[in-house]
Design a protein around this motif. Structure first.
Motif, short mmCIF file in Angstrom:
data_model
loop_
_atom_site.label_atom_id
_atom_site.label_comp_id
_atom_site.label_asym_id
_atom_site.label_seq_id
_atom_site.Cartn_x
_atom_site.Cartn_y
_atom_site.Cartn_z
N VAL A 75 0.81 -1.22 0.00
CA VAL A 75 0.00 0.00 0.00
C VAL A 75 0.85 1.27 0.00
N GLY A 76 2.11 1.18 0.44
CA GLY A 76 2.96 2.37 0.53
C GLY A 76 3.18 2.76 1.99
N SER A 77 3.96 3.78 2.21
CA SER A 77 4.27 4.18 3.58
C SER A 77 4.59 5.68 3.64
N GLU A 78 4.58 6.21 4.87
CA GLU A 78 4.94 7.61 5.07
C GLU A 78 6.43 7.71 5.39
N THR A 79 7.11 8.64 4.73
CA THR A 79 8.53 8.85 4.99
C THR A 79 8.78 10.34 5.24
N VAL A 101 -7.02 2.97 0.18
CA VAL A 101 -6.17 2.43 1.24
C VAL A 101 -6.03 3.48 2.33
N THR A 102 -5.92 3.03 3.58
CA THR A 102 -5.75 3.94 4.71
C THR A 102 -4.36 3.75 5.29
N VAL A 103 -3.59 4.83 5.33
CA VAL A 103 -2.24 4.79 5.90
C VAL A 103 -2.13 5.94 6.89
N SER A 137 -8.43 -2.26 -0.32
CA SER A 137 -8.36 -1.79 -1.71
C SER A 137 -9.36 -2.55 -2.58
N MET A 138 -9.54 -3.85 -2.33
CA MET A 138 -10.46 -4.66 -3.14
C MET A 138 -11.92 -4.30 -2.87
N ILE A 198 4.39 7.92 0.29
CA ILE A 198 4.95 7.32 -0.93
C ILE A 198 4.03 6.17 -1.34
N LYS A 199 3.40 6.29 -2.49
CA LYS A 199 2.44 5.28 -2.94
C LYS A 199 3.12 3.94 -3.22
N GLY A 200 2.43 2.87 -2.84
CA GLY A 200 2.91 1.52 -3.12
C GLY A 200 2.39 1.03 -4.47
N PRO A 201 2.76 -0.18 -4.86
CA PRO A 201 2.36 -0.69 -6.18
C PRO A 201 0.87 -0.93 -6.35
#
Length: 277
Positions: free
Chosen positions: A71-75, A119-121, A113-114, A85-88
């Protein structure tokens, strides 16, 4: 017809599998492909992505894959501010390759996502671009080092499609095509806007009450120890299909009808998609 023809330039046979995959896409559903290694599951999904003018990402599921890898992560950026930063998963078509090779915690990262197309980050919701499909592959052998999909996640897939070995003649063609220097490329046939239009078109197809009653009746017969349960369900099943199965039967039957040039689905269309649902 154009789509099937274009896909057929790379994929030999598998017409039923291609039909079901395209049906899932036009119904805004997700599809799980199950087959032994070497049956071109990954190639089939990549070929379909090439024929559709859509963003495509492949995620290879492994035991050490983390939810943030999907899903990605915060940096922290250079100004010491958090940046997402968005994931695939941020693409139109996601190939979740060998989805049962990663633990349930990571598998469940796909759940939101499905279902929600988001997505929630870190408490913030990020919407995914539509159309969005998860096309996953699963290897039914080599059960060591694999994690069965949780029922909640299996339920999010519209279809589970089992791939079989090609026939003798099909395998001859496959070997001829793939052992020469000839490259078969696939042209884009349908755009994202056209897919969104077709998804709305499928939902507008009228359905007779008797067809809906047939689909819901079929699902009720799978539920053991209920008034409509069949004898086989009572003897051999622990759990029956949920309401999502009834919805998927009707949606897929609508799509199957218009793919075959009919204005409305009948009971034969429900039967045509029932095994995969």
């Amino acid at each position: 017809e154009k789509l099937s023809k274009e896909i057929g330039q790379v994929i030999v046979g598998q017409e039923e599998t291609v039909r079901l995959l395209l049906t899932a896409i036009f119904c805004q559903g997700h599809c799980l492909l199950v087959g032994v290694p070497g049956l071109a599951k990954t190639l089939l999904i990549q070929t379909i992505a090439d024929a559709l003018d859509l963003d495509f990402n492949r995620i290879q599921f492994t035991p050490d894959l983390m939810p943030s890898d999907i899903v990605g992560s915060e940096t922290l950026d250079k100004d010491r501010n958090f940046r997402f930063i968005k994931g695939p998963v941020f693409a139109n078509i996601i190939l979740a390759d060998e989805i049962n090779r990663t633990p349930p915690k990571t598998q469940s990262a796909l759940l939101e996502s499905m279902q929600e197309f988001a997505v929630t980050v870190a408490g913030e919701k990020h919407k995914l671009a539509k159309p969005f499909f998860v096309l996953a592959t699963q290897n039914p052998i080599e059960q060591e080092g694999t994690y069965p999909l949780p029922e909640a996640q299996l339920d999010r897939f519209m279809f589970m499609v089992f791939l079989d070995y090609p026939s003798y003649d099909e395998e001859l063609t496959i070997v001829k095509n793939t052992t020469s220097d000839k490259k078969n490329s696939v042209k884009e046939v349908i755009t994202a806007d056209e897919i969104l239009y077709f998804q709305q078109l499928v939902r507008r197809v009228p359905v007779a009450d008797n067809v809906i009653e047939y689909a819901v009746g079929l699902v009720h017969k799978t539920r053991p120890q209920t008034e409509r349960a069949s004898e086989q369900a009572n003897n051999f099943l622990d759990w029956g299909a949920g309401p999502r199965a009834s919805q998927n039967l009707i949606l897929a039957a609508k799509c199957n009808a218009i793919i075959n040039g009919k204005y409305s689905p009948d009971i034969e269309d429900v039967k045509a998609v029932s095994t995969a649902v």
